[in-house]
Design an enzyme around this catalytic site. Sequence first.
Site, short mmCIF file in Angstrom:
data_model
loop_
_atom_site.label_atom_id
_atom_site.label_comp_id
_atom_site.label_asym_id
_atom_site.label_seq_id
_atom_site.Cartn_x
_atom_site.Cartn_y
_atom_site.Cartn_z
N GLU A 117 63.30 -5.89 29.70
CA GLU A 117 63.61 -7.22 30.23
C GLU A 117 64.87 -7.20 31.07
O GLU A 117 64.97 -7.91 32.08
CB GLU A 117 63.79 -8.19 29.06
CG GLU A 117 64.15 -9.60 29.45
CD GLU A 117 64.20 -10.54 28.26
OE1 GLU A 117 64.12 -11.76 28.48
OE2 GLU A 117 64.31 -10.06 27.12
N HIS A 164 58.70 -5.83 28.93
CA HIS A 164 58.80 -7.02 29.79
C HIS A 164 58.42 -6.59 31.20
O HIS A 164 59.22 -5.95 31.87
CB HIS A 164 60.25 -7.53 29.74
CG HIS A 164 60.38 -9.00 29.57
ND1 HIS A 164 60.44 -9.60 28.34
CD2 HIS A 164 60.49 -10.01 30.46
CE1 HIS A 164 60.60 -10.92 28.47
NE2 HIS A 164 60.62 -11.18 29.77
N ASP A 209 57.46 -14.68 35.95
CA ASP A 209 57.05 -13.30 35.71
C ASP A 209 55.65 -13.06 36.27
O ASP A 209 55.37 -12.01 36.87
CB ASP A 209 57.04 -12.99 34.21
CG ASP A 209 58.34 -13.33 33.50
OD1 ASP A 209 58.84 -14.45 33.71
OD2 ASP A 209 58.83 -12.51 32.73
N ARG A 219 58.84 -10.80 20.21
CA ARG A 219 59.73 -11.76 19.59
C ARG A 219 59.07 -13.14 19.50
O ARG A 219 57.88 -13.30 19.79
CB ARG A 219 61.04 -11.85 20.38
CG ARG A 219 60.92 -12.45 21.77
CD ARG A 219 62.26 -12.47 22.47
NE ARG A 219 62.19 -13.02 23.81
CZ ARG A 219 62.80 -12.50 24.86
NH1 ARG A 219 63.49 -11.39 24.76
NH2 ARG A 219 62.70 -13.09 26.04
N ASP A 220 59.85 -14.14 19.12
CA ASP A 220 59.31 -15.48 18.95
C ASP A 220 59.21 -16.21 20.29
O ASP A 220 59.75 -17.28 20.48
CB ASP A 220 60.19 -16.28 17.97
CG ASP A 220 61.64 -16.35 18.41
OD1 ASP A 220 62.02 -15.67 19.39
OD2 ASP A 220 62.41 -17.09 17.76
N GLU A 221 58.48 -15.57 21.21
CA GLU A 221 58.26 -16.14 22.54
C GLU A 221 56.81 -15.85 22.93
O GLU A 221 55.94 -16.64 22.69
CB GLU A 221 59.27 -15.57 23.54
CG GLU A 221 59.52 -16.49 24.72
CD GLU A 221 60.82 -16.16 25.44
OE1 GLU A 221 60.94 -16.54 26.61
OE2 GLU A 221 61.71 -15.54 24.83
N ASP A 242 55.36 -12.95 28.74
CA ASP A 242 56.61 -12.31 29.14
C ASP A 242 56.90 -11.10 28.28
O ASP A 242 57.38 -10.07 28.76
CB ASP A 242 57.77 -13.31 29.05
CG ASP A 242 57.95 -13.88 27.64
OD1 ASP A 242 56.94 -14.06 26.93
OD2 ASP A 242 59.09 -14.18 27.25
N TRP A 300 59.25 -20.33 39.74
CA TRP A 300 58.39 -20.33 38.55
C TRP A 300 57.19 -21.26 38.82
O TRP A 300 56.05 -20.81 38.79
CB TRP A 300 59.20 -20.75 37.33
CG TRP A 300 59.87 -19.60 36.64
CD1 TRP A 300 59.58 -19.09 35.42
CD2 TRP A 300 60.96 -18.79 37.16
NE1 TRP A 300 60.40 -18.02 35.14
CE2 TRP A 300 61.25 -17.81 36.18
CE3 TRP A 300 61.69 -18.79 38.34
CZ2 TRP A 300 62.25 -16.86 36.36
CZ3 TRP A 300 62.70 -17.83 38.51
CH2 TRP A 300 62.96 -16.89 37.54
#
Length: 806
Positions: A682, A705, A425, A416-418, A412, A477
């Site tokens: 995003e 994003h 997506d 960051r912490d993802e 995605d 999703w």
Amino acid sequence: MTKIYSYLIIALLCSVCSATAQERLHEAQWISVPHTQTESMPMFRKNIDIKKEVKDVIVYASALGVYQIYANGKNLTDNVLMPGWTDYRKNIQYQRFHIQQKLHAGDQLSIASVVSKGWWAGGISRGIYGKDTNMGFICDVHIVYKDGSTQDYLSDTTWKCYTSGALVLGDIYNGETYDARKDKLADVSTPSYNDSTWHSAIINHNSKGELCNMIGPQIKIRNKSLWRNPQNITIYQGADSTNTTFGKIHIVNNNNNLKNPIHLKKGQTLLVDFGQNIVGWIDMNVKGIRGTTLTWKHGEMLNFNGDESRLDKGPGGSLWTWNLRDAKATNIYVMSGNETGEEYHPNHTYFGFRYAELTATSDVTINNIEAQVVGTDLREWGTFECSDPNINRLYSNVWWGQRGNFMSIPTDCPQRDERLGWTGDTQIFSRTALYNSDAAEFYRKWMRDMRDSQREDGAYPETAPFCNMWGYGTAGWGDAGIIVPWNTYVMTGDKDIIKENWQSMQKWMEFCSSQHDGQWTHIGAEPKCGDWLAYKEVDARYVSYAYFAYSAELMQKMAEVIGKNDEASKYGKLWNDIRNEFQKRYITDGEINTGKDTQTAYLLALHFNLILDTQRQHAMDALRKNIIANDYKLSTGFIGTGILMETLTECGMTDLAYRLLFQHQNPSWLYSIDQGATTIWERWDSYTRESGFNKHPWNMNSFNHYSYGAVVEWFYSSILGIRPDEQQPGFRHIILEPHPGTQLQWAKGSTMTKYGKISVEWKKNTQGRIHYMVTIPQGTSATLITNNERKEVKAGKHTYCLTINE
């Protein structure tokens, strides 16, 4: 036929060799270090005495974590961040390397590897795979001698390990710490290296996954043409007071390039703008005294003026890292003090950044800095250019979003912490990616991750590979498990992706069919996300119905493709049942009634054919009215935006599609470009002129994003007019249906197929007619459609003079 048989024999031999390699590697043992407290990331090595003349050496290896591997001082591969991300509970990829050095009897071969946390451990795994203390390595050194005999050296407790090497930390979220004063992998992998202080490796019993061969392209440092040099370099020290919370940086020096070395003093900060938001790392050449610590921090944006009410978190002009959340995204390098200078870039992490700040504990001289782009090495083949520079910038931004987020899996975001494989997506962007690039094998690998992460009841995860983030079974999703195989088949003609995933897809449909809501029995998957980040949110259950129906329709089509006629009939009936229930629940007096007048509600009903023919015109009129009443602005989120432009064109409203494309007000694609965006954001309002950074309570604000970049599918299919034909997929037959609109004067572009390149160029003349030039590859045919008239086109180059009524 002779050529075909030759290919079959080669393929058979390759499969036999691969199976043998896999069997041998299964005989090897996963090894680890015996310590729970370590100074550095674990290293492993083995010295091998060569007893006969060698014909070939093949090394098979993998790791529980990210690894590098060297032999006799040389890196064995240009792949990075191996072995890539899979669901380690089910499958772990291994790699194969050839050692190019000629070896003779009496020589020594030294193999060494270093392993870091990667996707196995650290914050990104969220405790689902392994721990920092049980990173592991597995290896088979397969030697083929000139006399035809072979010998295998398998990883076991005869291998040695070490925990005080140069790689102190390697972590996807937090970055890399490298101490160049300590033992480096290149040195450790030489036969002369003294490993007397090393320990015997121990057996690692933490791996539950099966070793499997690689699928698709690997992560590499991408082509040098993509790298970025500094566009501006600023040295500052401290901050000057203003009437804002943090003031603004106190600039010591501004330098637009690195033609001459730059001297950075202790206490100063070097701020670099690379001019493009990229994903990768910084390669630097520096000179300084031994033990000097250099610290790089990375970010996508700068603090604006130091005003905390705008969510600035530091002096105006300094690096803004608030949106990284818990990811430190920091690269630390401790210098060896080499008098000629030292060059370094990390190997065990990656960053999403346009800007970076460097500090040093002692004065240093910086000879060179460049940002290297890192990602899955897809063959990029899509092109597009038009008469409007903003639209060209948008196309470029979408490309950079894809490059940055195709990192072993489709993520995605990269900063960051993802950085997770969000399924929504992925399905929204998949056709754009397949127009852009040779992404079929990339998606085939990811669909293996989907199968591996699928729950027993058939629910697909929201992120694949699954890593304890969010959950399972969400409409739009989880449906990615159906949509991605279908899109890949339509764009490539390859049935295998359908066959490989058929049982898994059936399980998803069974899960959706098992969901009930009182009197309603065809409600689809769970309504968690709805039209994610929409300005006007549609009923999430409405989205569930729409995607359940769409998945049923695709299952019917795919069943027909692979000859499962009974299954096709079953899914055709299911689609009809879902549509009937949708009609009862959401259609009142021939009109869509969700309690909210949203663009996405109309788009889903029209695009997924959920309304009757007698209801379509009313829905189209209502959609047009909604867009006009919204000042020709969209109000859609991920789900709605993914089908927005295609649906408008399908419904004869290309004029509205162009109005939305050329809209500059928030929300729109060009709003971010007017503020200097170089990737897709995003949120439509990730940053606004009026209020600064978005203040979402989760601090969920990525500036790279790709989801909204799905608009580029429409660039290919409608501006250029290149569409695949479902009945002859893979562009065996091509639909050419351009929609030039009124805002553009010319456009050109291309995509690639297994038959060759399809290219289109059109220009308007002073009379408003269009010169349409197209190249159709050999082995294909096309149909040119204009004003509902059809013309058959053979392979070759053609020019037409068209009048198109929009």
